[in-house]
Design an enzyme around this catalytic site. Structure first.
Site, short mmCIF file in Angstrom:
data_model
loop_
_atom_site.label_atom_id
_atom_site.label_comp_id
_atom_site.label_asym_id
_atom_site.label_seq_id
_atom_site.Cartn_x
_atom_site.Cartn_y
_atom_site.Cartn_z
N SER A 1 4.52 15.17 73.06
CA SER A 1 4.72 16.05 74.21
C SER A 1 4.26 17.46 73.87
O SER A 1 4.82 18.12 72.98
CB SER A 1 6.19 16.08 74.60
OG SER A 1 6.39 17.13 75.52
N HIS B 1 1.57 13.52 76.30
CA HIS B 1 2.55 13.72 77.37
C HIS B 1 2.54 15.19 77.79
O HIS B 1 2.68 16.09 76.97
CB HIS B 1 3.93 13.32 76.85
CG HIS B 1 5.00 13.33 77.89
ND1 HIS B 1 5.19 12.30 78.79
CD2 HIS B 1 5.95 14.26 78.18
CE1 HIS B 1 6.21 12.59 79.58
NE2 HIS B 1 6.69 13.77 79.24
N ASP C 1 4.12 18.02 80.31
CA ASP C 1 5.30 18.32 81.13
C ASP C 1 5.05 19.49 82.06
O ASP C 1 4.89 20.63 81.61
CB ASP C 1 6.48 18.67 80.20
CG ASP C 1 7.00 17.46 79.46
OD1 ASP C 1 7.39 16.49 80.12
OD2 ASP C 1 7.01 17.50 78.21
N MET D 1 6.54 21.85 84.96
CA MET D 1 7.83 22.31 85.52
C MET D 1 7.61 23.46 86.49
O MET D 1 6.76 24.32 86.26
CB MET D 1 8.73 22.81 84.39
CG MET D 1 8.95 21.81 83.29
SD MET D 1 9.97 22.50 82.01
CE MET D 1 9.90 21.19 80.79
N HIS E 1 3.92 14.35 83.46
CA HIS E 1 5.30 14.21 83.93
C HIS E 1 5.61 15.40 84.83
O HIS E 1 5.77 16.52 84.35
CB HIS E 1 6.21 14.18 82.68
CG HIS E 1 7.67 14.14 82.97
ND1 HIS E 1 8.62 14.39 82.01
CD2 HIS E 1 8.36 13.89 84.11
CE1 HIS E 1 9.82 14.29 82.54
NE2 HIS E 1 9.70 14.00 83.82
N MET F 1 7.87 17.59 86.89
CA MET F 1 9.26 17.97 87.17
C MET F 1 9.19 19.04 88.24
O MET F 1 9.49 20.22 88.01
CB MET F 1 9.92 18.48 85.88
CG MET F 1 10.28 17.35 84.92
SD MET F 1 10.54 17.91 83.24
CE MET F 1 8.87 17.82 82.63
N MET G 1 14.72 9.56 81.32
CA MET G 1 15.01 10.82 80.63
C MET G 1 16.25 10.65 79.76
O MET G 1 17.30 10.24 80.24
CB MET G 1 15.28 11.94 81.65
CG MET G 1 14.07 12.37 82.47
SD MET G 1 12.73 13.12 81.53
CE MET G 1 13.54 14.40 80.60
N ASP H 1 12.10 9.70 77.09
CA ASP H 1 11.65 11.10 77.03
C ASP H 1 12.82 12.04 76.74
O ASP H 1 13.67 12.28 77.59
CB ASP H 1 11.02 11.44 78.40
CG ASP H 1 10.30 12.79 78.37
OD1 ASP H 1 10.27 13.43 77.29
OD2 ASP H 1 9.77 13.19 79.43
#
Ligand code: DX5
Ligand code: ZN
Length: 232
Positions: free
Chosen positions: A22, A47, A49, A51, A80, A82, A151, A189
């Protein structure tokens, strides 16, 4: 003798997990080198992330950063999201280079529509679930998706501690997937370490997302390799 050894090997051989470092935990001043490290490693996925400061109480990086990472690697880019209203950005993430796109069940009142949109753009579709969300809620969407991102910390930050209850959720989800005869992959994750990875895999996980354990190490490639070849 040979047959006995072969039998023991059969009993102990287990599928190798996919390792997905990640990038939230990487050194952003050395993004190119971090990509290079993953390229040279046994990790198959990266990965990423994203946000928005609304769905989660933090803001990370977005489309321009993923575009750059895409140029530096041919590995699977696992994005991913979010964020709220992911449908507004699905196409932009495809163009930026996402191969897998996961949206949160808690952020999507029309989850089935989101999944269809992701698949229509020729990406693998994932559903991410927060620690408090029961896996039973996935029952009717499972046949339509490729990945569940379970998660194991509350989303928003790297470097948190693995929530032990996740192990029960993995077993339950594994059972649901197997009972329906599906090939949906279970991705774990948050808070994955060299110490807890075996029990996570034993419970039925297929993909390990690993941030601080990989990027916080002096030898990230060796850590990836250790995770890849763990006995469980
Ligand atoms: C948390 C992110 C995770 C995070 C994992 O919101 O979804 O992917 O980067 O980081 P570690 O492995 O440090 O818990
Ligand atoms: Zn993540």
């Amino acid at each position: 003798m040979y047959l006995a050894v072969k039998f023991i090997l059969l009993l102990t051989t287990t599928a190798m997990p996919i390792i997905a470092p990640s990038f939230l935990a990487c050194d952003f001043l050395k993004l190119g080198q971090e990509c290079q490290m993953v390229n040279e490693s046994e990790a198959e996925w990266l990965h990423l992330d994203v946000m928005d400061g609304r769905f989660v109480p933090n803001i990370s990086f977005g489309i321009p950063v993923i575009q750059q990472i895409r140029k530096a690697t041919r590995k699977i880019c696992d994005v991913h999201l979010m964020i709220v209203e992911p449908e507004k950005y699905t196409e932009a993430f495809k163009k930026a280079g996402a191969d897998v796109l996961s949206v949160h069940i808690e952020a999507c009142p029309h989850l089935h529509r989101n999944i269809q949109q992701i698949k229509s753009l020729d990406m693998k579709a994932g559903v991410a679930v927060n620690p408090h969300t029961p896996v039973e809620l996935l029952k009717d969407i499972l046949p339509d998706i490729d990945i569940v991102n379970l998660m194991s910390v509350n989303p928003g930050f790297g470097g948190q501690q693995f929530i032990a209850h996740t192990l029960h959720k993995i077993r339950e989800l594994r059972k649901m997937i197997d009972e329906q005869g599906l090939s949906v992959k279970i991705e774990i994750d948050g808070g994955v370490t060299l110490e807890n990875a075996s029990s996570i895999l034993k419970a039925g996980a297929d993909i390990l997302v690993v941030g601080s354990t990989v990027f916080g190490s002096d030898d990230p490639k060796a850590v990836i390799s250790q995770l890849k070849h763990l006995a469980y």
